[in-house]
Design a protein around this motif. Structure first.
Motif, mmCIF file in Angstrom:
data_model
loop_
_atom_site.group_PDB
_atom_site.id
_atom_site.type_symbol
_atom_site.label_atom_id
_atom_site.label_comp_id
_atom_site.label_asym_id
_atom_site.label_seq_id
_atom_site.Cartn_x
_atom_site.Cartn_y
_atom_site.Cartn_z
ATOM 1 N N VAL A 1 34.400 -6.606 0.685
ATOM 2 C CA VAL A 1 34.164 -7.777 1.172
ATOM 3 C C VAL A 1 34.765 -7.742 2.969
ATOM 4 C CG1 VAL A 1 34.659 -10.213 1.182
ATOM 5 C CG2 VAL A 1 34.466 -8.958 -0.955
ATOM 6 N N PRO A 2 33.928 -7.926 3.741
ATOM 7 C CA PRO A 2 34.199 -7.620 5.112
ATOM 8 C C PRO A 2 35.123 -8.903 5.422
ATOM 9 C CG PRO A 2 31.835 -7.135 4.844
ATOM 10 C CD PRO A 2 32.142 -7.809 3.339
ATOM 11 N N GLY A 3 36.200 -8.471 5.794
ATOM 12 C CA GLY A 3 37.192 -9.545 6.343
ATOM 13 C C GLY A 3 37.941 -10.076 5.260
ATOM 14 N N GLY A 4 37.730 -9.861 3.980
ATOM 15 C CA GLY A 4 38.478 -10.502 2.909
ATOM 16 C C GLY A 4 39.966 -10.095 2.995
ATOM 17 N N GLY A 5 40.655 -10.968 2.427
ATOM 18 C CA GLY A 5 42.011 -10.897 2.177
ATOM 19 C C GLY A 5 42.356 -10.625 0.848
ATOM 20 N N HIS A 6 43.453 -10.669 0.352
ATOM 21 C CA HIS A 6 43.744 -10.179 -1.077
ATOM 22 C C HIS A 6 43.311 -11.434 -1.971
ATOM 23 C CE1 HIS A 6 45.653 -8.215 -4.103
ATOM 24 N NE2 HIS A 6 46.837 -9.020 -4.536
ATOM 25 N N PHE A 7 43.483 -12.699 -1.361
ATOM 26 C CA PHE A 7 43.326 -13.901 -2.257
ATOM 27 C C PHE A 7 41.808 -14.391 -1.842
ATOM 28 C CE2 PHE A 7 47.708 -13.558 -2.281
ATOM 29 C CZ PHE A 7 47.900 -13.508 -3.667
ATOM 30 N N PHE A 8 41.020 -13.782 -1.215
ATOM 31 C CA PHE A 8 39.857 -14.058 -0.933
ATOM 32 C C PHE A 8 39.718 -15.542 -0.733
ATOM 33 C CE2 PHE A 8 39.340 -10.480 -3.708
ATOM 34 C CZ PHE A 8 38.687 -9.533 -3.150
ATOM 35 N N HIS A 9 40.691 -16.098 0.230
ATOM 36 C CA HIS A 9 40.554 -17.379 0.757
ATOM 37 C C HIS A 9 39.239 -17.571 1.420
ATOM 38 C CE1 HIS A 9 44.379 -18.321 -0.453
ATOM 39 N NE2 HIS A 9 44.990 -17.496 0.196
ATOM 40 N N GLY A 10 38.492 -18.699 1.120
ATOM 41 C CA GLY A 10 37.151 -18.925 1.937
ATOM 42 C C GLY A 10 35.870 -18.146 1.468
ATOM 43 N N GLN A 11 36.331 -17.141 0.443
ATOM 44 C CA GLN A 11 35.212 -16.429 -0.015
ATOM 45 C C GLN A 11 34.981 -16.152 -1.453
ATOM 46 O OE1 GLN A 11 36.511 -12.747 2.349
ATOM 47 N NE2 GLN A 11 34.694 -13.007 3.833
ATOM 48 N N LEU A 12 35.543 -17.258 -2.071
ATOM 49 C CA LEU A 12 35.645 -17.057 -3.662
ATOM 50 C C LEU A 12 34.189 -17.197 -4.106
ATOM 51 C CD1 LEU A 12 38.841 -19.071 -4.670
ATOM 52 C CD2 LEU A 12 38.395 -16.716 -4.784
ATOM 53 N N PRO A 13 33.174 -18.014 -3.335
ATOM 54 C CA PRO A 13 31.887 -18.100 -3.924
ATOM 55 C C PRO A 13 31.181 -16.858 -3.885
ATOM 56 C CG PRO A 13 32.555 -20.226 -2.590
ATOM 57 C CD PRO A 13 33.514 -19.193 -2.388
ATOM 58 N N LEU A 14 31.537 -15.791 -2.553
ATOM 59 C CA LEU A 14 30.917 -14.642 -2.521
ATOM 60 C C LEU A 14 31.470 -13.670 -3.576
ATOM 61 C CD1 LEU A 14 29.538 -12.477 -1.175
ATOM 62 C CD2 LEU A 14 31.260 -12.319 0.302
ATOM 63 N N LEU A 15 32.801 -13.900 -3.952
ATOM 64 C CA LEU A 15 33.345 -12.960 -5.102
ATOM 65 C C LEU A 15 32.587 -13.721 -6.291
ATOM 66 C CD1 LEU A 15 35.389 -10.995 -6.232
ATOM 67 C CD2 LEU A 15 36.944 -13.138 -6.394
ATOM 68 N N LYS A 16 32.349 -14.789 -6.428
ATOM 69 C CA LYS A 16 32.042 -15.310 -7.959
ATOM 70 C C LYS A 16 30.181 -14.527 -7.969
ATOM 71 C CE LYS A 16 30.145 -19.232 -10.421
ATOM 72 N NZ LYS A 16 29.872 -20.913 -10.406
ATOM 73 N N ASN A 17 29.678 -14.628 -6.799
ATOM 74 C CA ASN A 17 28.329 -14.297 -6.676
ATOM 75 C C ASN A 17 28.280 -12.750 -6.963
ATOM 76 O OD1 ASN A 17 27.323 -16.673 -6.051
ATOM 77 N ND2 ASN A 17 26.981 -16.465 -4.161
ATOM 78 N N LEU A 18 29.172 -11.882 -6.402
ATOM 79 C CA LEU A 18 29.138 -10.690 -6.732
ATOM 80 C C LEU A 18 29.494 -9.981 -8.094
ATOM 81 C CD1 LEU A 18 31.401 -9.373 -3.583
ATOM 82 C CD2 LEU A 18 28.979 -8.863 -3.990
ATOM 83 N N VAL A 19 30.456 -10.840 -8.512
ATOM 84 C CA VAL A 19 30.583 -10.766 -10.351
ATOM 85 C C VAL A 19 29.309 -10.842 -10.916
ATOM 86 C CG1 VAL A 19 32.074 -11.288 -12.116
ATOM 87 C CG2 VAL A 19 33.093 -10.969 -9.934
ATOM 88 N N THR A 20 28.707 -12.158 -10.949
ATOM 89 C CA THR A 20 27.637 -12.709 -11.581
ATOM 90 C C THR A 20 26.581 -11.657 -11.446
ATOM 91 O OG1 THR A 20 28.287 -15.015 -11.195
ATOM 92 C CG2 THR A 20 26.031 -14.590 -11.787
ATOM 93 N N ARG A 21 26.332 -11.189 -10.297
ATOM 94 C CA ARG A 21 25.069 -10.141 -10.171
ATOM 95 C C ARG A 21 25.466 -8.831 -11.014
ATOM 96 N NH1 ARG A 21 24.051 -8.469 -3.853
ATOM 97 N NH2 ARG A 21 26.073 -7.488 -4.289
ATOM 98 N N HIS A 22 26.623 -8.488 -10.938
ATOM 99 C CA HIS A 22 27.160 -7.413 -11.866
ATOM 100 C C HIS A 22 27.055 -7.717 -13.129
ATOM 101 C CE1 HIS A 22 29.383 -3.780 -13.230
ATOM 102 N NE2 HIS A 22 30.221 -4.773 -14.044
ATOM 103 N N LEU A 23 27.391 -8.899 -13.598
ATOM 104 C CA LEU A 23 27.102 -9.198 -15.229
ATOM 105 C C LEU A 23 25.813 -9.340 -15.548
ATOM 106 C CD1 LEU A 23 30.155 -11.838 -15.493
ATOM 107 C CD2 LEU A 23 30.182 -9.436 -15.989
ATOM 108 N N GLN A 24 24.956 -9.723 -14.631
ATOM 109 C CA GLN A 24 23.465 -9.955 -14.986
ATOM 110 C C GLN A 24 22.553 -8.658 -14.700
ATOM 111 O OE1 GLN A 24 22.491 -13.770 -13.146
ATOM 112 N NE2 GLN A 24 23.715 -14.799 -14.480
ATOM 113 N N SER A 25 23.036 -7.575 -14.372
ATOM 114 C CA SER A 25 22.341 -6.583 -14.088
ATOM 115 C C SER A 25 21.872 -5.701 -15.307
ATOM 116 C CB SER A 25 23.109 -5.643 -13.072
ATOM 117 O OG SER A 25 24.270 -5.198 -13.472
ATOM 118 N N ASP A 26 20.917 -5.027 -15.124
ATOM 119 C CA ASP A 26 20.405 -4.125 -16.452
ATOM 120 C C ASP A 26 21.578 -3.036 -16.367
ATOM 121 O OD1 ASP A 26 19.006 -5.974 -17.544
ATOM 122 O OD2 ASP A 26 17.145 -5.277 -16.162
ATOM 123 N N LEU A 27 21.897 -2.340 -17.312
ATOM 124 C CA LEU A 27 22.544 -1.166 -17.302
ATOM 125 C C LEU A 27 21.403 0.153 -17.229
ATOM 126 C CD1 LEU A 27 25.941 -1.760 -19.320
ATOM 127 C CD2 LEU A 27 25.598 -1.354 -16.819
#
Length: 215
Positions: free
Chosen positions: A189-215
């Motif tokens: 995550v560009p510029g992301g810190g350890h706790f992803f301050h201000g970027q939690l929506p982006l983190l959620k979207n990344l995880v969601t995309r992974h969970l909904q992807s086809d293997l």
């Protein structure tokens, strides 16, 4: 987290384990995709199952049709026992898995210290073939502070590793040093810190995309 959050008291080697179970968001009559067990950051530095990154992971799983179970490691909140530098915490995580998703489908996720513990749970459960592990998510993996287990090669397509470029708690270089020998991709995550301050929506979207992807 939502109107369908349930408090649980599970049993671990050190005694009671405090947990929260968030119901999956699914269509009426549909079954959840499985159970996700999510581990929190370092207990001695304020880590609990209510950590914002942990809650963000839970929301991503719930929104993707998974039941999400967060729990407190030994010595945190109402969970019995004392901190054990990852050894007893692995026992805690495995005890939770046995009680909430003994057969799977199962997802494992963790943040920071919790990602370190989750890596060892993934290694153990994958080798034992006792649970149907569908997904793994490791965020801010504490590779500079602990010996993180390698991800089983067959589990690479099912595993998402996310790290902040500007993480000053766990340098990105430490995670790359861990991932490089495995040829395991790391999402930065560009510029992301350890706790992803201000970027939690982006983190959620990344995880969601992974969970909904086809293997």
């Amino acid at each position: 987290m939502n109107s369908q959050t349930e408090r649980l008291t599970l049993e671990g080697a050190a005694g009671a384990i405090e947990a929260l179970r968030d119901a999956a968001t699914v269509a009426e009559g549909a079954a959840p995709r499985g159970v996700a067990v999510i581990a929190h950051p370092h207990p001695l530095f304020g880590g609990t199952m209510d950590n914002k990154v942990v809650q963000t992971l839970a929301r991503a799983f719930v929104g993707s049709g998974w039941t999400a179970v967060r729990f407190n490691f030994r010595g945190v909140g109402a969970t019995a026992g004392t901190h054990d530098e990852g050894r007893g915490e692995l026992d805690d995580l495995l005890a939770v898995v046995r009680q909430v998703a003994p057969q799977g489908p199962l997802a494992l996720a963790g943040f920071s210290f919790g990602a370190f513990v989750t890596s060892h749970a993934l290694e153990r459960l994958w080798a034992e073939r006792q649970a149907d592990i569908q997904r793994a998510v490791l965020v801010g993996t504490a590779a500079s502070r602990f010996t993180v287990a390698p991800v089983p090669p067959e589990a690479h397509p099912r595993t998402l590793v996310v790290h902040g470029e500007a993480d000053d708690t766990v340098p990105l270089s430490a995670v790359m040093d861990w991932a490089r020998p495995q040829i395991l991709p790391v999402t930065v995550v560009p510029g992301g810190g350890h706790f992803f301050h201000g970027q939690l929506p982006l983190l959620k979207n990344l995880v969601t995309r992974h969970l909904q992807s086809d293997l």
